[in-house]
Design an enzyme around this catalytic site. Structure first.
Site, PDB file in Angstrom:
ATOM      1  N   ASN A   1      -2.941   1.352  24.562  1.00  0.00           N
ATOM      2  CA  ASN A   1      -3.684   2.294  23.728  1.00  0.00           C
ATOM      3  C   ASN A   1      -3.994   1.684  22.363  1.00  0.00           C
ATOM      4  O   ASN A   1      -5.111   1.823  21.835  1.00  0.00           O
ATOM      5  CB  ASN A   1      -2.888   3.587  23.556  1.00  0.00           C
ATOM      6  CG  ASN A   1      -3.651   4.627  22.757  1.00  0.00           C
ATOM      7  OD1 ASN A   1      -4.774   4.988  23.080  1.00  0.00           O
ATOM      8  ND2 ASN A   1      -3.029   5.123  21.691  1.00  0.00           N
TER       9      ASN A   1
ATOM     10  N   HIS B   1       5.247   5.732  21.064  1.00  0.00           N
ATOM     11  CA  HIS B   1       4.868   7.106  20.731  1.00  0.00           C
ATOM     12  C   HIS B   1       5.615   8.063  21.663  1.00  0.00           C
ATOM     13  O   HIS B   1       5.717   7.812  22.869  1.00  0.00           O
ATOM     14  CB  HIS B   1       3.358   7.284  20.898  1.00  0.00           C
ATOM     15  CG  HIS B   1       2.840   8.581  20.369  1.00  0.00           C
ATOM     16  ND1 HIS B   1       3.001   9.773  21.057  1.00  0.00           N
ATOM     17  CD2 HIS B   1       2.191   8.886  19.227  1.00  0.00           C
ATOM     18  CE1 HIS B   1       2.451  10.751  20.355  1.00  0.00           C
ATOM     19  NE2 HIS B   1       1.957  10.237  19.241  1.00  0.00           N
TER      20      HIS B   1
ATOM     21  N   SER C   1       0.871  -1.176   0.000  1.00  0.00           N
ATOM     22  CA  SER C   1       0.000   0.000   0.000  1.00  0.00           C
ATOM     23  C   SER C   1       0.902   1.217   0.000  1.00  0.00           C
ATOM     24  O   SER C   1       2.068   1.141   0.399  1.00  0.00           O
ATOM     25  CB  SER C   1      -0.932  -0.006   1.214  1.00  0.00           C
ATOM     26  OG  SER C   1      -0.193  -0.113   2.430  1.00  0.00           O
TER      27      SER C   1
ATOM     28  N   GLY D   1      -3.662  12.437  15.981  1.00  0.00           N
ATOM     29  CA  GLY D   1      -3.115  13.636  15.358  1.00  0.00           C
ATOM     30  C   GLY D   1      -2.109  14.336  16.257  1.00  0.00           C
ATOM     31  O   GLY D   1      -2.155  14.221  17.486  1.00  0.00           O
ATOM     32  N   ASP D   2      -1.188  15.049  15.633  1.00  0.00           N
ATOM     33  CA  ASP D   2      -0.180  15.796  16.383  1.00  0.00           C
ATOM     34  C   ASP D   2      -0.750  17.118  16.863  1.00  0.00           C
ATOM     35  O   ASP D   2      -1.636  17.690  16.223  1.00  0.00           O
ATOM     36  CB  ASP D   2       1.041  16.071  15.497  1.00  0.00           C
ATOM     37  CG  ASP D   2       1.774  14.796  15.115  1.00  0.00           C
ATOM     38  OD1 ASP D   2       1.714  13.826  15.896  1.00  0.00           O
ATOM     39  OD2 ASP D   2       2.404  14.778  14.039  1.00  0.00           O
TER      40      ASP D   2
ATOM     41  N   PHE E   1      13.862  14.330  11.764  1.00  0.00           N
ATOM     42  CA  PHE E   1      12.500  13.830  11.940  1.00  0.00           C
ATOM     43  C   PHE E   1      12.460  12.694  12.956  1.00  0.00           C
ATOM     44  O   PHE E   1      11.570  12.638  13.814  1.00  0.00           O
ATOM     45  CB  PHE E   1      11.966  13.353  10.582  1.00  0.00           C
ATOM     46  CG  PHE E   1      10.618  12.701  10.657  1.00  0.00           C
ATOM     47  CD1 PHE E   1       9.468  13.462  10.864  1.00  0.00           C
ATOM     48  CD2 PHE E   1      10.483  11.326  10.514  1.00  0.00           C
ATOM     49  CE1 PHE E   1       8.218  12.862  10.930  1.00  0.00           C
ATOM     50  CE2 PHE E   1       9.234  10.715  10.581  1.00  0.00           C
ATOM     51  CZ  PHE E   1       8.098  11.497  10.785  1.00  0.00           C
TER      52      PHE E   1
ATOM     53  N   TYR F   1       3.316   2.154  17.043  1.00  0.00           N
ATOM     54  CA  TYR F   1       4.646   2.737  17.229  1.00  0.00           C
ATOM     55  C   TYR F   1       5.617   1.686  17.781  1.00  0.00           C
ATOM     56  O   TYR F   1       5.655   1.447  18.990  1.00  0.00           O
ATOM     57  CB  TYR F   1       4.554   3.937  18.176  1.00  0.00           C
ATOM     58  CG  TYR F   1       3.655   5.017  17.627  1.00  0.00           C
ATOM     59  CD1 TYR F   1       4.163   6.020  16.815  1.00  0.00           C
ATOM     60  CD2 TYR F   1       2.276   4.989  17.853  1.00  0.00           C
ATOM     61  CE1 TYR F   1       3.335   6.985  16.259  1.00  0.00           C
ATOM     62  CE2 TYR F   1       1.436   5.951  17.298  1.00  0.00           C
ATOM     63  CZ  TYR F   1       1.972   6.936  16.505  1.00  0.00           C
ATOM     64  OH  TYR F   1       1.148   7.890  15.947  1.00  0.00           O
TER      65      TYR F   1
ATOM     66  N   GLU G   1       1.355   5.591   0.643  1.00  0.00           N
ATOM     67  CA  GLU G   1       0.851   6.813   1.274  1.00  0.00           C
ATOM     68  C   GLU G   1       1.329   8.036   0.504  1.00  0.00           C
ATOM     69  O   GLU G   1       2.501   8.134   0.139  1.00  0.00           O
ATOM     70  CB  GLU G   1       1.325   6.895   2.727  1.00  0.00           C
ATOM     71  CG  GLU G   1       0.807   8.127   3.459  1.00  0.00           C
ATOM     72  CD  GLU G   1       1.098   8.076   4.944  1.00  0.00           C
ATOM     73  OE1 GLU G   1       0.594   7.136   5.597  1.00  0.00           O
ATOM     74  OE2 GLU G   1       1.841   8.942   5.436  1.00  0.00           O
TER      75      GLU G   1
ATOM     76  N   HIS H   1       3.645  -1.108   3.850  1.00  0.00           N
ATOM     77  CA  HIS H   1       3.061   0.208   3.593  1.00  0.00           C
ATOM     78  C   HIS H   1       4.192   1.191   3.339  1.00  0.00           C
ATOM     79  O   HIS H   1       5.051   1.402   4.203  1.00  0.00           O
ATOM     80  CB  HIS H   1       2.226   0.661   4.801  1.00  0.00           C
ATOM     81  CG  HIS H   1       1.498   1.951   4.593  1.00  0.00           C
ATOM     82  ND1 HIS H   1       0.402   2.049   3.773  1.00  0.00           N
ATOM     83  CD2 HIS H   1       1.703   3.185   5.104  1.00  0.00           C
ATOM     84  CE1 HIS H   1      -0.047   3.297   3.787  1.00  0.00           C
ATOM     85  NE2 HIS H   1       0.730   4.003   4.578  1.00  0.00           N
TER      86      HIS H   1
ATOM     87  N   THR I   1      -2.640  11.727   3.481  1.00  0.00           N
ATOM     88  CA  THR I   1      -2.461  12.256   4.827  1.00  0.00           C
ATOM     89  C   THR I   1      -3.309  13.494   5.094  1.00  0.00           C
ATOM     90  O   THR I   1      -3.893  14.085   4.187  1.00  0.00           O
ATOM     91  CB  THR I   1      -0.984  12.589   5.101  1.00  0.00           C
ATOM     92  OG1 THR I   1      -0.569  13.616   4.198  1.00  0.00           O
ATOM     93  CG2 THR I   1      -0.107  11.372   4.906  1.00  0.00           C
ATOM     94  N   TYR I   2      -3.309  13.885   6.359  1.00  0.00           N
ATOM     95  CA  TYR I   2      -4.165  14.954   6.860  1.00  0.00           C
ATOM     96  C   TYR I   2      -3.306  15.834   7.742  1.00  0.00           C
ATOM     97  O   TYR I   2      -2.697  15.351   8.702  1.00  0.00           O
ATOM     98  CB  TYR I   2      -5.276  14.293   7.690  1.00  0.00           C
ATOM     99  CG  TYR I   2      -6.476  15.122   8.043  1.00  0.00           C
ATOM    100  CD1 TYR I   2      -7.430  15.427   7.081  1.00  0.00           C
ATOM    101  CD2 TYR I   2      -6.694  15.534   9.352  1.00  0.00           C
ATOM    102  CE1 TYR I   2      -8.579  16.136   7.418  1.00  0.00           C
ATOM    103  CE2 TYR I   2      -7.830  16.241   9.701  1.00  0.00           C
ATOM    104  CZ  TYR I   2      -8.774  16.532   8.727  1.00  0.00           C
ATOM    105  OH  TYR I   2      -9.907  17.223   9.057  1.00  0.00           O
TER     106      TYR I   2
ATOM    107  N   ARG J   1       6.898  10.540  -4.297  1.00  0.00           N
ATOM    108  CA  ARG J   1       7.918  10.207  -5.305  1.00  0.00           C
ATOM    109  C   ARG J   1       7.829   8.713  -5.581  1.00  0.00           C
ATOM    110  O   ARG J   1       7.823   7.904  -4.651  1.00  0.00           O
ATOM    111  CB  ARG J   1       9.312  10.593  -4.819  1.00  0.00           C
ATOM    112  CG  ARG J   1       9.508  12.095  -4.647  1.00  0.00           C
ATOM    113  CD  ARG J   1      10.989  12.439  -4.540  1.00  0.00           C
ATOM    114  NE  ARG J   1      11.580  11.864  -3.352  1.00  0.00           N
ATOM    115  CZ  ARG J   1      11.699  12.493  -2.180  1.00  0.00           C
ATOM    116  NH1 ARG J   1      11.241  13.728  -2.051  1.00  0.00           N
ATOM    117  NH2 ARG J   1      12.266  11.906  -1.155  1.00  0.00           N
TER     118      ARG J   1
END
Length: 293
Positions: free
Chosen positions: A163, A151, A14, A107-108, A218, A147, A16, A268, A47-48, A274
């Site tokens: 969680n 996280h 898949s 979400g962040d 990152f 994660y 993204e 994924h 993504t959002y 790209r």
């Protein structure tokens, strides 16, 4: 003479993408989609942005994929920056537009991942709540985040796994992991998840690395470890993008090969809009246009 491993025949992939900000970026995105579409991915996600900052662009991209391609699109949706009513309305519109798969995320924080998360007043507080809300609206297929290295805002590895279990119990059908570079980290995480009673597919998030310095920055924010051997591989290539690309492809392909050898069949890819590296790695995985899925 050494005998190489047979080519995988049953790997699934898949992809993204992120919604484009400009007309030129939109052209690049659609060139990427057209290049990767013949690989017949299980789905492609969009993504959002933090605080719903890309809401309209995400919706436009997802619905265009639904309308103009044979791909199965999945829309990211977060708890940040919106009330329950607003999120419910977005979800209903997705369902009306033929979107059946949501990647549901807490979400962040709007001010960045380094700041404390505060639920939106009147909104869904956490991923578990969002999953429950989506399931109450329609029978969406729901993917959630996992994660392998915990996280960055979780109290502990155990709390983070708890969680994830709550999100699965709320109705999620798949977990997609944050990117990682040490295969053992992922495999150990899967073992722990299975011991905790999590039985849904846990799909490794694969990030082909071309800009090593940016990945280091990152990864520092997300709590992802970067092995020293990886830093050594990219050393001296700051001004050599072609060699960096070749190294990146070999690193990610080897990562996938070892995962496959350990029984992982789903992958994924974070494409960064790209196609070249992802396409090459899929080819090595045996995922090719002429392979019938």
């Amino acid at each position: 003479m050494a005998v190489s491993s047979p080519l995988p025949k049953d790997a699934n992939v898949s992809f993204e993408f992120f919604p484009p900000k400009t007309e030129k970026m939109e052209e690049s995105l659609w060139a990427c989609i057209e290049r990767l579409a013949p690989l017949k991915p299980q789905y492609v996600s969009v993504t959002y942005g933090a605080g719903g900052s890309t809401r309209e662009r995400t919706h436009a991209t997802v619905t265009r994929i639904r309308r103009e391609t044979n791909l199965e699109p999945a829309a990211h949706l977060t708890c940040v920056g919106a009330t329950r009513d607003e999120i419910d309305a977005i979800a209903r519109q997705y369902w009306a537009d033929g979107i059946r798969h949501i990647v549901a995320l807490r979400g962040d924080p709007v001010d960045g991942i380094e700041t404390a998360y505060v639920p939106h007043p009147g909104g869904y507080a956490y991923g578990e709540d969002l999953v429950k809300g989506l399931k109450a609206i329609a029978d969406f297929e729901i993917s959630v985040a996992a994660y392998p290295e915990v996280h960055p805002q979780a109290k502990s590895a155990e709390a983070d796994l708890d969680n994830l279990k709550r999100k699965i119990d709320a109705g999620a059908t798949r977990a997609i992991t944050q990117s990682f570079f040490d295969v053992d980290v992922f495999l150990n995480f899967v073992d722990r998840a299975r011991q905790a009673g999590i039985t849904v597919p846990i799909v490794p998030g694969i990030l082909p690395v071309t800009n090593f310095k940016r990945i280091q920055e990152f990864s520092g924010q997300t709590g992802t470890s970067v092995p020293q051997w990886m830093a050594d591989l990219f050393a001296g290539l700051d001004d050599d993008p072609e060699t960096r690309k070749l190294v990146a492809a070999s690193v990610a392909a080897e990562q996938c090969r070892v995962l496959y050898a350990n029984g992982i069949k789903d992958f994924h890819f974070y494409t960064l809009n790209r196609a070249d590296l992802t396409y090459a790695i899929c080819h090595i995985l045996g995922v090719r246009p002429n392979v019938q899925k």
